[in-house]
Design a protein around this motif. Structure first.
Motif, mmCIF file in Angstrom:
data_model
loop_
_atom_site.group_PDB
_atom_site.id
_atom_site.type_symbol
_atom_site.label_atom_id
_atom_site.label_comp_id
_atom_site.label_asym_id
_atom_site.label_seq_id
_atom_site.Cartn_x
_atom_site.Cartn_y
_atom_site.Cartn_z
ATOM 1 N N GLN A 298 4.649 -2.084 1.139
ATOM 2 C CA GLN A 298 4.061 -1.227 0.095
ATOM 3 C C GLN A 298 2.729 -1.773 -0.402
ATOM 4 N N VAL A 299 2.710 -3.067 -0.741
ATOM 5 C CA VAL A 299 1.446 -3.607 -1.276
ATOM 6 C C VAL A 299 0.387 -3.707 -0.180
ATOM 7 N N MET A 300 0.860 -3.913 1.046
ATOM 8 C CA MET A 300 -0.076 -4.032 2.171
ATOM 9 C C MET A 300 -0.882 -2.741 2.326
ATOM 10 N N LYS A 301 -0.186 -1.607 2.165
ATOM 11 C CA LYS A 301 -0.874 -0.328 2.340
ATOM 12 C C LYS A 301 -1.888 -0.066 1.226
ATOM 13 N N LYS A 302 -1.647 -0.660 0.053
ATOM 14 C CA LYS A 302 -2.550 -0.396 -1.078
ATOM 15 C C LYS A 302 -3.707 -1.388 -1.129
ATOM 16 N N GLU A 303 -3.668 -2.411 -0.275
ATOM 17 C CA GLU A 303 -4.670 -3.485 -0.348
ATOM 18 C C GLU A 303 -6.066 -2.952 -0.045
ATOM 19 N N PRO A 304 -7.069 -3.314 -0.856
ATOM 20 C CA PRO A 304 -8.442 -2.870 -0.565
ATOM 21 C C PRO A 304 -8.913 -3.397 0.796
ATOM 22 N N ALA A 305 -9.831 -2.646 1.417
ATOM 23 C CA ALA A 305 -10.244 -2.946 2.797
ATOM 24 C C ALA A 305 -10.727 -4.387 2.975
ATOM 25 N N GLU A 306 -11.477 -4.907 1.986
ATOM 26 C CA GLU A 306 -12.090 -6.225 2.210
ATOM 27 C C GLU A 306 -11.230 -7.376 1.652
ATOM 28 N N SER A 307 -9.989 -7.059 1.281
ATOM 29 C CA SER A 307 -9.140 -8.080 0.654
ATOM 30 C C SER A 307 -8.763 -9.203 1.618
ATOM 31 N N ASP B 71 14.075 -3.157 14.849
ATOM 32 C CA ASP B 71 13.103 -3.723 13.901
ATOM 33 C C ASP B 71 11.798 -2.940 13.948
ATOM 34 N N GLN B 72 11.366 -2.632 15.176
ATOM 35 C CA GLN B 72 10.106 -1.886 15.318
ATOM 36 C C GLN B 72 10.216 -0.511 14.668
ATOM 37 N N MET B 73 11.326 0.189 14.951
ATOM 38 C CA MET B 73 11.487 1.541 14.408
ATOM 39 C C MET B 73 11.563 1.523 12.883
ATOM 40 N N PHE B 74 12.204 0.496 12.352
ATOM 41 C CA PHE B 74 12.320 0.355 10.897
ATOM 42 C C PHE B 74 10.917 0.346 10.269
ATOM 43 N N LEU B 75 9.993 -0.374 10.906
ATOM 44 C CA LEU B 75 8.629 -0.467 10.373
ATOM 45 C C LEU B 75 7.795 0.761 10.730
ATOM 46 N N LEU B 76 8.039 1.319 11.932
ATOM 47 C CA LEU B 76 7.292 2.519 12.330
ATOM 48 C C LEU B 76 7.600 3.680 11.384
ATOM 49 N N LYS B 77 8.884 3.805 10.999
ATOM 50 C CA LYS B 77 9.288 4.886 10.078
ATOM 51 C C LYS B 77 8.558 4.789 8.745
ATOM 52 N N ARG B 78 8.121 3.577 8.416
ATOM 53 C CA ARG B 78 7.449 3.372 7.122
ATOM 54 C C ARG B 78 5.928 3.429 7.242
ATOM 55 N N GLY B 79 5.472 3.980 8.379
ATOM 56 C CA GLY B 79 4.023 4.258 8.512
ATOM 57 C C GLY B 79 3.154 3.039 8.793
ATOM 58 N N LEU B 80 3.757 1.953 9.304
ATOM 59 C CA LEU B 80 2.957 0.744 9.515
ATOM 60 C C LEU B 80 1.904 0.934 10.611
ATOM 61 N N LEU B 81 2.278 1.616 11.690
ATOM 62 C CA LEU B 81 1.341 1.783 12.807
ATOM 63 C C LEU B 81 0.081 2.526 12.347
ATOM 64 N N GLU B 82 0.300 3.624 11.599
ATOM 65 C CA GLU B 82 -0.841 4.423 11.130
ATOM 66 C C GLU B 82 -1.723 3.599 10.192
ATOM 67 N N HIS B 83 -1.080 2.772 9.358
ATOM 68 C CA HIS B 83 -1.857 1.932 8.436
ATOM 69 C C HIS B 83 -2.749 0.960 9.227
ATOM 70 N N ILE B 84 -2.180 0.328 10.255
ATOM 71 C CA ILE B 84 -2.958 -0.644 11.043
ATOM 72 C C ILE B 84 -4.119 0.063 11.735
ATOM 73 N N LEU B 85 -3.832 1.222 12.341
ATOM 74 C CA LEU B 85 -4.891 1.940 13.058
ATOM 75 C C LEU B 85 -5.977 2.418 12.093
ATOM 76 N N TYR B 86 -5.551 2.798 10.904
ATOM 77 C CA TYR B 86 -6.546 3.209 9.897
ATOM 78 C C TYR B 86 -7.517 2.045 9.651
ATOM 79 N N CYS B 87 -6.942 0.836 9.492
ATOM 80 C CA CYS B 87 -7.790 -0.327 9.194
ATOM 81 C C CYS B 87 -8.701 -0.684 10.364
ATOM 82 N N ILE B 88 -8.152 -0.609 11.590
ATOM 83 C CA ILE B 88 -8.950 -1.011 12.753
ATOM 84 C C ILE B 88 -10.004 0.044 13.087
#
Length: 726
Positions: free
Chosen positions: A449-458, A480-497
């Motif tokens: 949760q906090v990871m997704k809210k972190e400012p870009a340059e943090s 384990d992977q699906m547990f994190l994928l369901k919570r939108g982690l992949l999209e968050h990482i791609l957004y950052c990259i």
């Protein structure tokens, strides 16, 4: 010893010219009274005269932001040291009353601050350092002693052996929780390897040479073992780490301790930090309160201790988490794991997450003395990083990592496995439910949760990604992977990259590594990837980020290569569909792309420059070649590398280098201490196959189609040199 030949008259005369402020005379008297049978009341009055002369200078030194100090700036301290004051104070401290000890410690500390070399000289007196530890049983002088010891250990060349401290276990058991937290500051120096700060940057050649020299455990490792043998030590640390601010002792003793800090300069200048928070809160409450000013004052008065308490507690937790983190990474890792699980460190930290660890702090500008607002030294920031490092070392290749979830989340993992018709992971089944997180969310999901809210340059992004990645490390777990994928982690990482086009190398590396672990062998992840990276333009940005530094992205390249290989061997309609549609898999399935990666991976590393960080490039290039060998394509790959060398007009420069790198690989990984399970787990290729492939490539037989030497013309052969440990 004090030079007796100097007469009192001469001293008085010289004193006026030299502006010695009478210090030599006072020292002469002190020296006369500093024998075991003397009248110490005399000593006390002399010390009381000397003390202010020195503390005045120390105060000036510390408040000057510790600018380059010259002895000329601090004449009193210099004179005190010149005339043997340090030696007298050391010997006095051994047989005098509490009050006197306090004065002696204060004087020694102030001299250390202002005069270069004094701390080093004290550090060389091993018996005096050990004697200081025995003074810690005395509540009245605890803080002074602790601070002085910390400064001395900071400059000590040889690490102290905790075993040498008289009655260490009873000393530790005599500490209250506050003292134990302060003691952790000192322990930190004794259990950390001296040069691990830049571990990733040391060349592996140098590290291997060092390991050959050090046959036994290091002093730091011996000290770690000593601590673990102290009864109840880990349990008390876990209690300290997880206690709520409201559980800390009453305000009176808290304020009393603050006063002690006040009379005693803490080298971290905790007080400076505390006062700043206090002032901020005071200002806030006076502006918020529209009542009479009298009311505003009372609210400030009740708030002050609370905000200071929080700050204080953060300082304590920092030290404790650091010690626990070092122990978790040490030789007794499994023993420590068992203990911190049993003492419920993880659920305890989970309950503190919102209120303390990731609290919304009003005093965001809080920094320690002498640092600017934006640097990473504020206690709030350091606590977060320390907490994330602890999570990373806690879950790294250990089945206790499932304690980071709560019961519902564990049930969710089981449900994912059942639905996919795959067996549950043993570690999930075996997790003791009474030790997991409680509450609505476990620590891992709070972190997401906090990871997704972190400012870009943090700067936290790097540590957050590392902590989540270490949860996924080891044998790949679909659930384990699906547990994190369901919570939108992949999209968050791609957004950052891709979307925020992250520029920080460290953050990019941690995000690529995390993405690799999240997607490896997981067809759903590749499907999601394709849904997010849905235009050629986005895909090009993604490729540019990967190509901008292969040292940072090679683990992801390895994951895509391995996944593609597995998918191509499956006869499943869903897999076939994703294989045909996914931009990333189509890209990697082109032979020319794989060759381009292989060529560059070998080209960016050399035996002399291999480190813990870039050796992964060598292993990734091996993975590409092992998969080729399975398909009997190894000769084709080697021939293509040879052709690429010719195109670049440098025959032999890649293959000679690769030959050296593989010889180093054998030296490094076939060493009996090396743990090869990491290579096996991350690639799902047996270590035997790794070894065989390297042997085949290194075969000296120039007629073998799989030997590197068959592809280097005799004129360009350059493979016989031995590595020097440069």
């Amino acid at each position: 010893p004090f030079p007796h030949s100097i007469t009192e008259a001469l001293l008085k005369e010289r004193d006026k010219q030299a502006k010695w402020n009478g210090i030599p005379l006072l020292l002469q008297k002190l020296y006369e009274h500093s024998h075991p049978n003397s009248d110490f009341s005399q000593c006390q009055s002399i010390l009381k005269e000397i003390s202010p002369l020195l503390s005045m200078e120390a105060m000036a030194f510390v408040t000057e932001d510790r600018k380059a100090a010259q002895e000329s700036t601090f004449p009193n301290t210099y004179t005190f040291d010149l005339f043997g004051g340090v030696d007298v104070s050391c010997s006095l401290a051994r047989y005098i009353s509490d009050d006197l000890i306090k004065d002696c410690l204060s004087i020694l500390y102030n001299t250390c601050i202002c005069t270069e070399g004094v701390t080093r000289r004290l550090a060389e007196r091993n018996d005096f350092v050990l004697f200081l530890f025995t003074l810690m049983t005395n509540k009245k002088t605890f803080l002074q002693t602790a601070t002085l010891i910390e400064d001395i250990l900071g400059v000590k060349k040889e690490m102290i052996q905790l075993d040498d401290i008289p009655n260490l276990a009873s000393l530790v058991s005599s500490f209250d929780q506050q003292q134990l937290a302060n003691f952790c500051r000192i322990l930190a120096v004794t259990i950390s390897e001296l040069d691990t700060g830049s571990d990733d940057k040391h060349t592996l050649l140098a590290k291997n040479a060092q390991q050959k020299k050090n046959l036994g455990p290091s002093r730091a490792e011996i000290n770690q073992a000593t601590l673990l043998n102290i009864p109840g030590f880990i349990e008390r640390l876990c209690k300290l780490a997880t206690r709520k601010v409201s559980e800390t002792t009453g305000t009176s003793s808290f304020l009393q301790e603050l006063e002690e800090w006040y009379t005693w300069l803490d080298n971290a200048l905790v007080l400076d930090a505390l006062m700043r928070v206090a002032n901020e809160e005071a200002e806030q409450s006076s502006t918020e309160s529209s009542d009479e000013s009298g009311l505003a004052n009372t609210s400030t008065r009740t708030q002050l201790p609370q905000s200071m308490k929080i700050m204080h507690e953060i300082m304590y937790k920092l030290e404790v988490l650091y010690v626990l983190c070092v122990l978790l990474m040490g030789r007794q890792r499994n023993q420590v794991h068992k203990m911190i699980a049993e003492f419920k460190l993880i659920p305890g930290l989970n309950n503190l997450f919102d209120k303390l660890i990731w609290r919304k702090h009003s005093a965001s500008a809080l920094v320690l003395h002498g640092h600017n607002q934006n640097c990473d030294c504020s206690p709030d920031i350091t606590l977060k990083i320390q907490f994330l490092r602890l999570l990373q070392s806690f879950s790294d290749h250990h089945e206790n990592k499932y304690l980071l979830l709560n019961s519902q989340e564990l049930n969710e993992l089981s449900a994912i496995s059942h639905k996919a018709n795959i067996p549950e992971v043993d570690a999930v089944v075996n997790t003791d439910r009474s030790l997991v997180c409680d509450g609505k969310r476990g620590l891992l999901t709070r972190l997401l949760q906090v990871m997704k809210k972190e400012p870009a340059e943090s700067s936290f992004r790097f540590w957050q990604a590392r902590a989540v990645e270490s949860f996924l490390r080891g044998t790949t777990s679909y659930a384990d992977q699906m547990f994190l994928l369901k919570r939108g982690l992949l999209e968050h990482i791609l957004y950052c990259i891709v979307d925020s086009e992250c520029k920080s190398r460290d953050v990019l590396q941690s995000y690529f590594d995390l993405l690799g672990e999240l997607m490896k062998f997981n067809i759903d992840a590749f499907k999601r990837f394709n849904k997010y990276i849905n235009t050629d333009e986005k895909f090009q940005i993604f490729l540019n980020q990967i190509n901008s530094s292969l040292v940072d992205s090679n683990m992801l390249v390895r994951c895509i290569t391995l996944s593609l290989d597995r998918f191509e061997n499956q006869s499943d309609a869903k897999v076939a569909e994703v294989l045909s549609e996914c931009r990333l898999l189509s890209y990697m399935s082109q032979m020319s792309m794989r060759m381009s990666f292989l060529f560059r991976l070998i080209n960016i590393i050399h035996v002399q420059t291999l480190t813990q960080e870039n050796v992964s490039c060598l292993n990734t290039s091996l993975v590409i070649l092992m998969l080729a060998r399975r398909k009997e394509k190894l000769p084709f790959y080697l021939r293509t590398l040879q052709q690429m060398e010719y195109t670049e007009k440098y025959p032999g420069f890649i293959l000679n280098n690769f030959h050296s790198l593989l010889r180093f690989w054998q030296q490094h990984y076939l060493n009996k201490d090396k743990d090869s399970t990491c290579l096996e787990n991350s690639s799902c290729i047996s270590f035997t196959y790794w070894k065989e492939t390297v042997s085949i490539l290194l075969s000296p037989d120039r007629t073998s189609p799989c030997a590197i030497v068959s592809y280097i013309d005799e004129a360009y052969m350059d493979i016989d040199r031995d590595f020097s440990e440069e």
